[in-house]
Design an enzyme around this catalytic site. Structure first.
Site, PDB file in Angstrom:
ATOM      1  N   CYS A 223      17.296  -3.424  40.989  1.00 18.98           N
ATOM      2  CA  CYS A 223      17.647  -2.299  41.859  1.00 18.98           C
ATOM      3  C   CYS A 223      19.107  -2.406  42.288  1.00 18.98           C
ATOM      4  CB  CYS A 223      16.749  -2.265  43.091  1.00 18.98           C
ATOM      5  SG  CYS A 223      16.996  -3.670  44.208  1.00 18.98           S
TER       6      CYS A 223
ATOM      7  N   CYS B 233      20.142  -5.606  44.103  1.00 19.51           N
ATOM      8  CA  CYS B 233      20.399  -6.747  43.203  1.00 19.51           C
ATOM      9  C   CYS B 233      21.826  -6.659  42.660  1.00 19.51           C
ATOM     10  CB  CYS B 233      19.429  -6.733  42.022  1.00 19.51           C
ATOM     11  SG  CYS B 233      17.694  -6.627  42.434  1.00 19.51           S
TER      12      CYS B 233
ATOM     13  N   ASP C 230      52.172  16.797  24.473  1.00 25.95           N
ATOM     14  CA  ASP C 230      53.293  16.565  23.569  1.00 25.95           C
ATOM     15  C   ASP C 230      53.232  17.650  22.491  1.00 25.95           C
ATOM     16  OD1 ASP C 230      55.365  15.137  22.100  1.00 25.95           O
ATOM     17  OD2 ASP C 230      53.755  14.598  20.723  1.00 25.95           O
TER      18      ASP C 230
ATOM     19  N   ASP D 116      50.436  11.544  20.828  1.00 33.24           N
ATOM     20  CA  ASP D 116      49.984  10.769  19.667  1.00 33.24           C
ATOM     21  C   ASP D 116      50.995   9.762  19.166  1.00 33.24           C
ATOM     22  OD1 ASP D 116      51.880  12.502  18.519  1.00 33.24           O
ATOM     23  OD2 ASP D 116      50.812  12.498  16.602  1.00 33.24           O
TER      24      ASP D 116
ATOM     25  N   ASP E 127      55.150   8.591  23.202  1.00 34.61           N
ATOM     26  CA  ASP E 127      54.285   9.165  24.239  1.00 34.61           C
ATOM     27  C   ASP E 127      53.626   8.094  25.103  1.00 34.61           C
ATOM     28  OD1 ASP E 127      54.720  11.799  23.328  1.00 34.61           O
ATOM     29  OD2 ASP E 127      53.189  11.543  21.780  1.00 34.61           O
TER      30      ASP E 127
END
Length: 743
Positions: free
Chosen positions: A16, A19, A431, A630, A634
């Protein structure tokens, strides 16, 4: 903390939120630990620590000291083997719980059936005592063992509530069986609760079994990824094809792939052509054409032709293994909203036990001696109904399902924090090159002043551009090759910075460049000036061509926008996002591309540090910013943004800096990531609301607040059924994300 190490430690016995909170709190207190994240669903503790201050063995010992099981992570198992082992464990857990639930349920039903005969045949209570003790010692044993361990470590959890509730009911029943006069002499009925004890255990085990099965369902996407890994590969060695285990393939091996087969390893196509279905990894439904020199990913499906590939990255470095590891890390992480449930869970069980004691006391004080039985039943009901399982499952189940759903869409989300933060994004920065556009410049227009000379002119310009290092030169050379336009070798090549190139081809003096270069050679560009302006306004880069001092033509090169970019940006607008494009390109070209794609605002002529500055400026204005890119340039902006999204077809550096990896080169995946995050956050809030409201309503009703006015009082058996239902309902609500339609 310098040189922090991250390790994932398997933890057993957690049932639970209490815990989970206790294990995490213990780990966070250990010297050298900078961060700890405990996941109830995965049964793991992810710990970031300083190896100079603490060792993994000490972390394991700290977990065991709280009463839970732990072991050192195994370095000899791959991500695939770890997930397969986890799947076996969850399957075995479900089967065990199901068997125990069925057996105890049948026994409980029989016990309930004989209860009406008890007053006529008092001896029935003795066999019920024995049977109940056997059920508690077998089917319910783990509740009592774990509760005792928690007690010896001065803590309490779900097992404590179940053990105290059923244990008290059993003890009460034993006294009523062995010495009924103890109650009757005090005017209290000597009732027994054997059937309630058995049915409570049965209902809780049933709920746990449903939870275990639902947990397996939350990992469906991850399990499907693991199953993509073929077991063998057909390798060419000594000119002979032979099938070998996938583990024995070495980098540089040539692997044969036939139509309809899964590609066994990452590699580069060496010979042959085909179309490959990469949908499981990228979410892209259309097969991708592959030819010699193209990269292929292990686990994808070869659809049409046969080909031979040269193996590259293998084992834990393969794309599929990296994705599996990334998903396991993400599913084992925590969303910040989990902290709310943790704070409540940390004090929940002691508070509930106090409420149960107070409930019994109030019943006795208010209703007199005859209320002992009802007060006792109410106290047991409070203990049973208040289990904090649902709170512990509310957030991690949603994280697991959402990251799995993301993987199906080709969106890899690096953890619960990124998943939650993505939903807060209000501005998305793109970009241009390779993100909005294809990233592959192509020749779009060729106009000759003398009709019919276009082929010859293109061949001569390409011969000159072969010697140039300008990014657009390669596009011209490729266009000439594609159109079979040839010319002799260029001589006397010269590059004029910022203007163009000159040289001699086929005994003709050539100059290729902008209007400034033409002006240097006193060449009148007026005949093609209007066409050049039109092309520039359309986002293309025009280049004039002069031959032997006379204007011969005009050539335009452009990086076309991706077919998916317009639809992606429309979807971003539909989600209420402001869209900004950053580029190092000229203002005129950038604005033309932005207009074509439907982008709101453009910042042109920026270098990598300028991209970071623009992201910072937006953040300082109060915006939550996502950056999509990409390239290596960047990476700084991706790291600066609140959420960095890397196009998976780009560089490894960009992907490392990002919080989200978009496996296909498609901006629609960025919109899907934001959409998925918002849906997931809504699901988490629903889960937490119902988990909390269940206890807010359930505990007072169990205590008997409705009894004075309506004569209604929950029984312990109904409370156990309600508790089991609350946990299962939270998991099932999270599973709805699997079927969510995300445009």
């Amino acid at each position: 903390m310098a040189d922090a190490v991250v390790t994932r430690i398997p933890v057993t016995g957690m049932t639970c939120a209490a815990c989970q909170a206790r294990v995490q709190k213990t780990l966070e207190k250990q010297p050298g630990v900078s961060q700890a994240s405990v996941n109830l669903m995965m049964g793991t503790a992810t710990v970031s620590y300083d190896p100079a201050a603490v060792q993994p063995q000490a972390l394991v010992a700290a977990i065991e000291a709280t009463g839970y099981g732990a072991e050192l992570p195994r370095d000899d198992r791959s991500a695939f083997e770890e997930q397969e082992a986890r799947d076996r464990e969850t399957a075995a857990e479900f089967e065990t719980l199901k068997r125990k639930a069925i057996v105890s349920g049948v026994i409980g039903a029989v016990a309930m059936g004989v209860m009406p005969w008890m007053h006529q045949m008092m001896w029935i209570t003795w066999p019920l005592l024995v049977v109940t003790a056997l059920v508690m010692a077998t089917a319910g044993r783990h509740f009592y063992v774990r509760a005792w361990k928690a007690f010896t470590h001065h803590s309490a959890d779900m097992n404590t509530l179940v053990a105290v509730g059923t244990g008290a009911a059993f003890l009460y029943s034993v006294i009523a069986t062995v010495a009924p006069t103890f109650f009757t002499s005090r005017g209290v009925s000597a009732d027994v609760y054997y059937e309630a004890v058995i049915l409570i255990i049965a209902f809780i085990l049933t709920g746990n079994a449903f939870e275990a099965r639902a947990k397996r369902n939350t990992a469906t996407a991850l399990r499907a990824l693991v199953q993509l890994q073929p077991k063998t590969a057909r390798v060419v060695r000594n000119l002979v094809e032979q099938d070998i285990p996938i583990e024995e393939v070495e980098a540089g091996d040539f692997v044969v792939v036939r139509p309809g087969e899964r590609i066994p390893v990452d590699g580069i196509v060496h010979k042959g052509e085909s179309a490959v279905d990469e949908s499981m990894l990228t979410g892209e439904s259309l097969p991708v054409a592959k030819k010699p020199g193209d990269a292929v990913i292990g686990g994808t499906i070869n659809r049409t032709g046969a080909f031979r590939l040269k193996a590259t990255t293998l084992g834990e470095q393969s794309v599929l293994a990296q994705i599996v590891k990334l998903m396991r890390d993400a599913q084992g992480s925590r969303a910040p909203i989990q902290a709310l449930a943790d704070r409540i869970s940390a004090v929940f069980v002691p508070v509930v036990i106090s409420i149960a004691i107070a409930t019994f006391a109030v019943w006795v004080i208010v209703a007199g001696d005859a209320s002992y039985v009802k007060g006792f039943a109410a106290a047991v009901t409070v203990l049973i109904i208040a289990c904090p399982c649902a709170m512990g499952l509310a957030v991690p189940t949603a994280v697991m399902v959402a990251t799995g759903k993301g993987a199906e869409l080709g969106v890899l989300i690096k953890g619960g924090e990124a998943l939650q933060r993505a939903g807060d994004v209000r501005t998305i920065v793109l970009d241009k090159t390779g993100t909005v556009t294809e990233g592959k410049p192509t020749v779009t227009d060729l106009v000759a002043t003398q009709p019919g000379t276009e082929q010859e002119l293109l061949g001569q310009v390409a011969a000159l551009e072969r010697l140039s290092e300008h990014p657009l030169a390669d596009a011209i050379v490729q266009a000439a090759t594609a159109r079979n336009a040839t010319a002799g070798a260029a001589e006397g090549f010269a590059s004029v910075t910022g203007k163009g190139v000159t040289g001699v081809v086929d005994a003709a003096a050539l100059a290729v460049g902008n209007a400034a270069l033409m002006a240097d050679y006193a060449i009148d560009v007026a005949p093609l000036a209007a066409e050049a302006a039109r092309l520039a306004d359309a986002g293309r880069t025009p280049m004039f061509i002069a031959r032997d001092g006379v204007l011969a033509g005009l050539l335009a090169v452009a990086d076309p926008i991706k077919d998916s970019s317009r639809a992606a940006i429309q979807r971003m607008h539909a989600l209420g996002l402001d869209v900004v494009m950053l580029t190092g390109d000229t203002e005129r070209t950038a604005r033309a591309i932005a207009k074509e794609a439907g982008i709101d605002r453009v910042v042109a002529g920026v270098l990598p540090d300028g991209k970071v500055s623009e992201v910072k400026r937006l953040q300082e204005a109060g915006q939550v910013v996502a950056m999509v890119g990409d390239g290596i340039n960047d990476a700084p902006a991706l790291a600066q943004a609140d959420i960095g999204m890397a196009i998976g077809t780009g560089t490894d550096i960009a992907a490392e800096a990002a919080d989200v990896v978009l496996m296909r080169g498609d901006l629609r995946a960025a919109a899907q990531a934001v959409d998925l995050s918002r849906r997931t956050m809504a699901t988490m809030k629903q889960n937490l609301f119902w988990a909390f409201i269940y206890n807010v309503i359930g505990i007072p009703v169990a205590a008997g607040v409705l009894y004075p006015s309506f004569g209604l009082q929950l029984t312990p058996v109904l409370a156990s059924a309600a508790m089991a239902f609350s946990s299962v309902s939270v998991v099932m609500n999270s599973l709805r994300l699997r079927g969510a339609r995300i445009p």
